[in-house]
Design a protein around this motif. Sequence first.
Motif, PDB file in Angstrom:
ATOM      1  N   HIS A 114       0.802  -1.231   0.000  1.00 49.26           N
ATOM      2  CA  HIS A 114       0.000   0.000   0.000  1.00 49.26           C
ATOM      3  C   HIS A 114       0.838   1.287   0.000  1.00 49.26           C
ATOM      4  CE1 HIS A 114      -4.471   0.976   1.048  1.00 49.26           C
ATOM      5  NE2 HIS A 114      -4.036   1.645  -0.003  1.00 49.26           N
ATOM      6  N   ASP A 137      -9.915  -0.481   3.819  1.00 51.39           N
ATOM      7  CA  ASP A 137      -8.787  -1.166   4.459  1.00 51.39           C
ATOM      8  C   ASP A 137      -9.193  -1.658   5.850  1.00 51.39           C
ATOM      9  OD1 ASP A 137      -6.092  -1.800   5.277  1.00 51.39           O
ATOM     10  OD2 ASP A 137      -5.350  -0.166   4.029  1.00 51.39           O
ATOM     11  N   HIS A 139      -6.903  -1.534   7.958  1.00 54.51           N
ATOM     12  CA  HIS A 139      -5.938  -0.693   8.673  1.00 54.51           C
ATOM     13  C   HIS A 139      -6.064   0.769   8.241  1.00 54.51           C
ATOM     14  CE1 HIS A 139      -4.275  -4.761   7.885  1.00 54.51           C
ATOM     15  NE2 HIS A 139      -4.022  -4.728   9.189  1.00 54.51           N
ATOM     16  N   ASP A 141      -3.368   2.927   8.053  1.00 57.96           N
ATOM     17  CA  ASP A 141      -2.155   3.302   7.298  1.00 57.96           C
ATOM     18  C   ASP A 141      -1.809   4.777   7.441  1.00 57.96           C
ATOM     19  OD1 ASP A 141      -2.162   0.661   6.547  1.00 57.96           O
ATOM     20  OD2 ASP A 141      -2.747   1.013   4.463  1.00 57.96           O
ATOM     21  N   ASN A 143       0.097   5.859  10.238  1.00 57.15           N
ATOM     22  CA  ASN A 143       1.213   6.036  11.167  1.00 57.15           C
ATOM     23  C   ASN A 143       2.200   7.055  10.601  1.00 57.15           C
ATOM     24  OD1 ASN A 143       1.242   4.446  13.657  1.00 57.15           O
ATOM     25  ND2 ASN A 143       0.908   2.699  12.273  1.00 57.15           N
ATOM     26  N   THR A 148       5.118   4.827  13.991  1.00 56.87           N
ATOM     27  CA  THR A 148       5.103   3.442  13.496  1.00 56.87           C
ATOM     28  C   THR A 148       5.904   2.498  14.398  1.00 56.87           C
ATOM     29  OG1 THR A 148       5.733   1.940  11.692  1.00 56.87           O
ATOM     30  CG2 THR A 148       6.962   4.013  11.830  1.00 56.87           C
ATOM     31  N   SER A 150       6.018  -0.925  13.623  1.00 53.73           N
ATOM     32  CA  SER A 150       6.581  -1.944  12.741  1.00 53.73           C
ATOM     33  C   SER A 150       7.708  -1.376  11.873  1.00 53.73           C
ATOM     34  CB  SER A 150       5.487  -2.511  11.830  1.00 53.73           C
ATOM     35  OG  SER A 150       5.013  -1.501  10.949  1.00 53.73           O
ATOM     36  N   ASN A 152       7.184  -0.454   8.993  1.00 50.75           N
ATOM     37  CA  ASN A 152       6.780  -0.762   7.619  1.00 50.75           C
ATOM     38  C   ASN A 152       6.038   0.429   7.020  1.00 50.75           C
ATOM     39  OD1 ASN A 152       7.812  -3.381   7.685  1.00 50.75           O
ATOM     40  ND2 ASN A 152       5.915  -4.192   8.594  1.00 50.75           N
ATOM     41  N   HIS A 154       4.196   0.698   4.458  1.00 53.88           N
ATOM     42  CA  HIS A 154       2.828   0.501   3.947  1.00 53.88           C
ATOM     43  C   HIS A 154       1.796   0.831   5.031  1.00 53.88           C
ATOM     44  CE1 HIS A 154       1.730  -3.930   5.205  1.00 53.88           C
ATOM     45  NE2 HIS A 154       2.377  -3.306   6.156  1.00 53.88           N
ATOM     46  N   GLY A 155       2.268   0.996   6.259  1.00 51.11           N
ATOM     47  CA  GLY A 155       1.388   1.430   7.345  1.00 51.11           C
ATOM     48  C   GLY A 155       1.386   2.946   7.527  1.00 51.11           C
ATOM     49  N   ASP A 195      -3.884   1.085  15.116  1.00 49.63           N
ATOM     50  CA  ASP A 195      -2.965   1.285  16.242  1.00 49.63           C
ATOM     51  C   ASP A 195      -3.434   2.458  17.105  1.00 49.63           C
ATOM     52  OD1 ASP A 195      -1.504  -0.724  15.013  1.00 49.63           O
ATOM     53  OD2 ASP A 195      -0.105   0.657  14.041  1.00 49.63           O
ATOM     54  N   GLU A 198      -2.613   5.791  15.808  1.00 51.10           N
ATOM     55  CA  GLU A 198      -3.420   6.116  14.622  1.00 51.10           C
ATOM     56  C   GLU A 198      -4.814   6.602  15.041  1.00 51.10           C
ATOM     57  OE1 GLU A 198      -2.215   3.381  10.954  1.00 51.10           O
ATOM     58  OE2 GLU A 198      -2.918   2.173  12.633  1.00 51.10           O
ATOM     59  N   ASP A 245      -7.314  -1.651  -0.314  1.00 50.69           N
ATOM     60  CA  ASP A 245      -6.443  -2.701   0.224  1.00 50.69           C
ATOM     61  C   ASP A 245      -7.308  -3.952   0.347  1.00 50.69           C
ATOM     62  OD1 ASP A 245      -5.020  -4.423   1.965  1.00 50.69           O
ATOM     63  OD2 ASP A 245      -4.106  -2.729   3.031  1.00 50.69           O
ATOM     64  N   ASP A 247      -7.110  -6.417   2.031  1.00 54.51           N
ATOM     65  CA  ASP A 247      -7.313  -6.972   3.381  1.00 54.51           C
ATOM     66  C   ASP A 247      -8.536  -6.362   4.082  1.00 54.51           C
ATOM     67  OD1 ASP A 247      -6.511  -4.625   4.835  1.00 54.51           O
ATOM     68  OD2 ASP A 247      -4.428  -5.307   4.923  1.00 54.51           O
ATOM     69  N   THR A 259      -1.274  -8.825   5.951  1.00 51.68           N
ATOM     70  CA  THR A 259      -1.736  -8.520   7.310  1.00 51.68           C
ATOM     71  C   THR A 259      -3.245  -8.771   7.414  1.00 51.68           C
ATOM     72  OG1 THR A 259      -1.810  -6.190   6.620  1.00 51.68           O
ATOM     73  CG2 THR A 259       0.057  -6.845   7.945  1.00 51.68           C
TER      74      THR A 259
HETATM   75  N1  LIG Z   1      -1.213  -1.690   4.153  1.00 48.32           N
HETATM   76  C1  LIG Z   1      -1.299  -2.493   5.210  1.00 48.32           C
HETATM   77  N2  LIG Z   1      -1.695  -3.721   5.069  1.00 48.32           N
HETATM   78  N3  LIG Z   1      -0.944  -1.981   6.390  1.00 48.32           N
HETATM   79  C2  LIG Z   1      -0.865  -2.698   7.627  1.00 48.32           C
HETATM   80  C3  LIG Z   1      -0.355  -1.804   8.714  1.00 48.32           C
HETATM   81  C4  LIG Z   1      -0.276  -2.492  10.040  1.00 48.32           C
HETATM   82  C5  LIG Z   1       0.229  -1.637  11.196  1.00 48.32           C
HETATM   83  N4  LIG Z   1      -0.710  -0.618  11.556  1.00 48.32           N
HETATM   84  C6  LIG Z   1       1.589  -1.002  10.877  1.00 48.32           C
HETATM   85  O1  LIG Z   1       1.759   0.171  10.961  1.00 48.32           O
HETATM   86  O2  LIG Z   1       2.502  -1.691  10.524  1.00 48.32           O
END
Ligand SMILES: NC(=[NH2+])NCCC[C@H](N)C(=O)O
Length: 322
Positions: A114, A137, A139, A141, A143, A148, A150, A152, A154-155, A195, A198, A245, A247, A259
């Motif tokens: 993402h 989604d 989530h 996303d 953060n 964040t 993780s 990551n 994509h969040g 989160d 978030e 997304d 998911d 996820t």
């Molecule tokens: N695009 C997604 N699937 N995002 C998942 C994010 C999960 C979590 N909130 C993070 O910051 O890592």
Amino acid sequence: MDSSSYTYFKEQKLSIICAPFCGGQGKPGVEKGPRYMLKNGLETDLKELGWTTKIDEPLDEKELLEKTKIHDGIDFYKNAKRPSLVGETSQKIYQSVKDALAEDRFPLTLGGDHSIAIGTVSAVIDKFPDVGLLWIDAHADINTLESTDSGNLHGCPVSFLMGLNGPENTPDALKWCPGSLKPSKIAYIGLRDVDAAEKKIIKDMGISAFSMYHVDKYGINKVIEMALEAIHPGGGNGPVMCSYDVDAVDPLFVPATGTPVRGGLTLRESLFLVERLAETGNLVGLDIVECNPNLAVDDIHVANTISAGCAIARCALGETLL
Ligand SMILES: NC(=[NH2+])NCCC[C@H](N)C(=O)O
Ligand SMILES: [Mn+2]
Ligand SMILES: [Mn+2]
């Protein structure tokens, strides 16, 4: 459906932009999304719906996967992983979406994770400054680089789109992103794993967020109407970008994603959502992200996930409208 039904794309031209990128998260395989969706016949299906199609592949899947491995462990910004690669890649996607829109082609972007939406949404905002963003989604996303856990990215795409990290806290490779998205122009649908940090951002900024609780309480139809009214007050009319997304959909229907969170949209709710957007005629961009064939336990899982992704694209582009 006749072509005049698309307010912003009367000629019914479309670009399928392939974004085979996995560096915004840690699970290889999500870069295969575009290839698998195309192999499933997506382009032919869209042609049958009356679209004149063009495929744009601004990234080399193999090369990018190699690059992602090289960036592992060296490309950091605070806790965030691979900011340079995410910045560089999303900028290429940004350019592709801009090119599509310059030719009056509907931008359909296939991810990838993402984080690529940093590029797609920025490009759509450049062309349609009053666009509303529907973020579908499990989530949020949103953060920031501070929040964040993780690391990551994509969040985090929504925080970059909104400019929440501030210029002095934005990695160089992401400085191209205008970060001009207003909180009032965002609505989430499908949330169920957000989160704590978030939640605070969403609340403090007054962003419209429809979780699975709201889908159960009001039904998906009412939730969509409320989301459209939130991003375009006074009737819900105006350009809409949808970043989808997969998911958001319950893992029963879409198991092969990085996820997964139980308790999501049914397959019909997921499709109705985009059918409704098609019906408005106001859709100006669509992302389909986070299909990861590597995470399937068998071929049926792959087929379910990929066919759901393709069905979302087809329904958004007019399949079930008569
Ligand atoms: N695009 C997604 N699937 N995002 C998942 C994010 C999960 C979590 N909130 C993070 O910051 O890592
Ligand atoms: Mn998600
Ligand atoms: Mn997401």
